[in-house]
Design a protein around this motif. Structure first.
Motif, short mmCIF file in Angstrom:
data_model
loop_
_atom_site.label_atom_id
_atom_site.label_comp_id
_atom_site.label_asym_id
_atom_site.label_seq_id
_atom_site.Cartn_x
_atom_site.Cartn_y
_atom_site.Cartn_z
N ALA A 264 18.23 -2.13 8.80
CA ALA A 264 17.17 -2.98 8.25
C ALA A 264 15.88 -2.20 8.05
CB ALA A 264 16.94 -4.18 9.15
N VAL A 265 15.48 -1.40 9.05
CA VAL A 265 14.23 -0.65 8.91
C VAL A 265 14.38 0.48 7.90
CG1 VAL A 265 14.64 0.96 10.82
CG2 VAL A 265 12.30 0.36 10.18
N ALA A 266 15.58 1.07 7.82
CA ALA A 266 15.80 2.12 6.82
C ALA A 266 15.71 1.55 5.40
CB ALA A 266 17.15 2.78 7.04
N ALA A 267 16.09 0.29 5.23
CA ALA A 267 16.13 -0.32 3.90
C ALA A 267 14.75 -0.53 3.30
CB ALA A 267 16.87 -1.65 3.96
N ILE A 268 13.70 -0.55 4.11
CA ILE A 268 12.36 -0.80 3.57
C ILE A 268 11.63 0.49 3.19
CG2 ILE A 268 12.18 -2.94 4.91
CD1 ILE A 268 10.13 -1.50 6.70
N SER A 271 11.08 6.04 0.18
CA SER A 271 11.75 7.32 -0.01
C SER A 271 11.94 7.95 1.36
CB SER A 271 10.92 8.25 -0.91
OG SER A 271 9.74 8.66 -0.23
N PRO A 272 12.81 8.96 1.49
CA PRO A 272 12.98 9.61 2.79
C PRO A 272 11.69 10.22 3.33
CG PRO A 272 14.79 10.17 1.33
CD PRO A 272 13.78 9.45 0.48
N SER A 273 10.79 10.57 2.45
CA SER A 273 9.52 11.16 2.89
C SER A 273 8.45 10.11 3.17
CB SER A 273 9.00 12.14 1.83
OG SER A 273 8.75 11.46 0.61
N SER A 274 8.76 8.85 2.92
CA SER A 274 7.83 7.76 3.18
C SER A 274 8.59 6.65 3.89
CB SER A 274 7.21 7.24 1.88
OG SER A 274 6.29 6.19 2.14
N GLY A 352 14.46 4.65 11.71
CA GLY A 352 13.81 4.78 10.42
C GLY A 352 14.71 5.57 9.48
N ALA A 353 14.40 5.51 8.19
CA ALA A 353 15.25 6.19 7.22
C ALA A 353 15.25 7.70 7.39
CB ALA A 353 14.78 5.83 5.80
N ASP A 354 14.23 8.25 8.05
CA ASP A 354 14.15 9.69 8.25
C ASP A 354 14.62 10.14 9.62
OD1 ASP A 354 12.13 8.53 9.68
OD2 ASP A 354 10.60 10.01 9.13
#
Length: 440
Positions: A264-268, A271-274, A352-354
């Motif tokens: 869920a948090v990765a989906a928001i 971009s990978p850098s943001s 997180g996405a990163d």
């Protein structure tokens, strides 16, 4: 000429009026209490269940720091009974908070925490705000302080000096089985912590009365960290409670909930850098046995606080995913050396996405006797890192969880309030507690 004085024990620079050194915690001599302040360094070393045996606190799965589930590799193998049910949960979980983004660069990383501060004589406010349910505190009289019997002028109390809460600045959640309090603190412009509490219905065929709680701390150096913590906490608690209701065991449900929360948090992320990011800690407490399952990523913590001489000793139930703890576990540095480093509180794992593929931690313990399970962000434990210090600061937290949660937040504010502060107190036994036979 400006004179800058330092602590004679550790050479840390001290602030005007400081009684204790923020670096080492020692009492300062009178002649150094008028110096200029700088942000302090590491807190006192943490203790964990893996370091010492504690009578009566039984771990069902070995050391609590053993990796149990990979957030990058775990899949939800059990299909929901209805696709529409999970679609509704996912829609809620991935919906970004509608909040204008702050212009400019992200805030710098959080400053390291202070050494443990002594508990003041008065630990609980005498003037509780009129909060109910999950609504933010909204004083019925805007001229009256929500923390003490003082009056408010230009948003600040003339008596205690605290800024008055608005919106998400100060939130209280109360249920019959658990209480949570979250506060912005005194240094941040917004509250980047979040919490969520769920209680399984007492008449549920599975896990009746079980208490679910999640605390998340937004990583300040990431964008929209307040959104990250809110979405992650709500998703984790919702999925965890739902899977318990479906009959999953707490460990399996905890792993699945953490995976959903990470997704869920990765989906928001734009971009990978943001990528918005946060820490995560959850608890599932069985009201009949007190058995508690903890899941975590990052440095938000879970504690067991003893409520009686015959109860299990107070203990830290988690180990931080931090640089300092990693250096100690690898044998590269002593704990004292690691905690003196400027990187002591740097995270090595987060949601997180990163974040890449990370190993989450899951542990199950069964305490004896009455007490409380406490989840908190580092806004509290930076000042009270030891389990016994938390117990001594607010004795009997499980007996009056609302007063205890508010007292802990008040103590952190009085100690400096450098970070957002979030505390969830789950009494053991809970309001539905006692044996299953007694409940029948």
């Amino acid at each position: 000429m400006t004179v800058v004085r330092t602590c004679p024990a550790c050479s840390d620079t001290v602030a005007a009026g400081d009684v204790f050194c923020e670096g080492c915690g020692r009492t300062l001599p009178d002649d150094v209490r008028e110096a200029r302040d700088t942000d302090a360094v590491a807190t006192a070393p943490q203790e964990s269940l893996a370091d010492h045996a504690r009578p009566g606190l039984v771990s069902g799965d070995g050391a609590p720091t053993a990796p149990q589930v990979s957030l990058g590799g775990l899949t939800l193998s059990e299909s929901p009974s209805s696709d529409s049910e999970w679609e509704a949960i996912d829609a809620m979980a991935t919906q970004p908070v509608r909040r204008a983004r702050t212009a400019g660069s992200p805030e710098p990383a959080r400053a390291p925490g202070r050494a443990q501060a002594p508990a003041p004589a008065k630990v609980a406010p005498e003037w509780p705000p009129p909060a109910t349910g999950s609504s933010p505190v909204q004083p019925t009289n805007p001229g009256l302080c929500v923390w003490c019997p003082g009056t408010v002028l230009d948003g600040y109390c003339e008596k205690c000096g605290f800024l008055q809460p608005t919106g998400r600045d100060h939130v209280e959640v109360r249920t019959p089985s658990a209480v949570g309090v979250s506060d912005r603190g005194l240094r941040h412009r917004r509250n980047e912590d979040a919490m969520a509490i769920r209680v399984v219905d007492a008449d549920s065929p599975h896990a009746p009365g079980s208490v679910v709680a999640v605390v998340c701390d937004g990583v300040s150096s990431s964008p929209r960290s307040d959104e990250a913590s809110r979405i992650t906490a709500e998703t984790g608690a919702t999925v965890l409670a739902e899977r318990l209701r479906r009959g999953e065991d707490p460990r399996t449900a905890t792993g699945a909930a953490m995976t959903r929360a990470a997704e869920a948090v990765a989906a928001i992320a734009e971009s990978p850098s943001s990528a918005p990011a946060c820490t995560y800690v959850s608890a599932v407490v069985d009201p009949g046995t007190g058995t508690t399952t903890i899941g975590w990523v990052g440095d938000s913590r879970a504690y067991w606080l003893s409520g009686a001489p015959t109860s299990s000793a107070s203990a830290l139930l988690t180990k931080d995913d931090s640089w300092s703890e990693a250096m100690v576990q690898a044998g590269a540095l002593s704990r004292e050396e690691a905690m003196r480093s400027a990187n002591a509180h740097a995270l090595i794992a987060w949601m997180g996405a990163d974040s890449g593929e990370i190993d989450a931690h899951i542990s199950t313990v069964t305490p004896t006797g009455p007490g409380a399970v406490v989840l908190c962000s580092d806004g509290l434990w930076n000042y009270y890192p030891e389990a016994q210090a938390l117990t001594d600061a607010v004795p009997g937290a499980g007996a009056e969880p609302h007063a205890a949660a508010r007292a802990y937040v008040s103590l952190a504010l009085q100690a400096g309030g450098k970070d957002n502060i979030t505390v969830v107190v789950i009494p053991v036994p809970t309001a539905q507690g006692g044996s299953r036979a007694e409940q029948a």
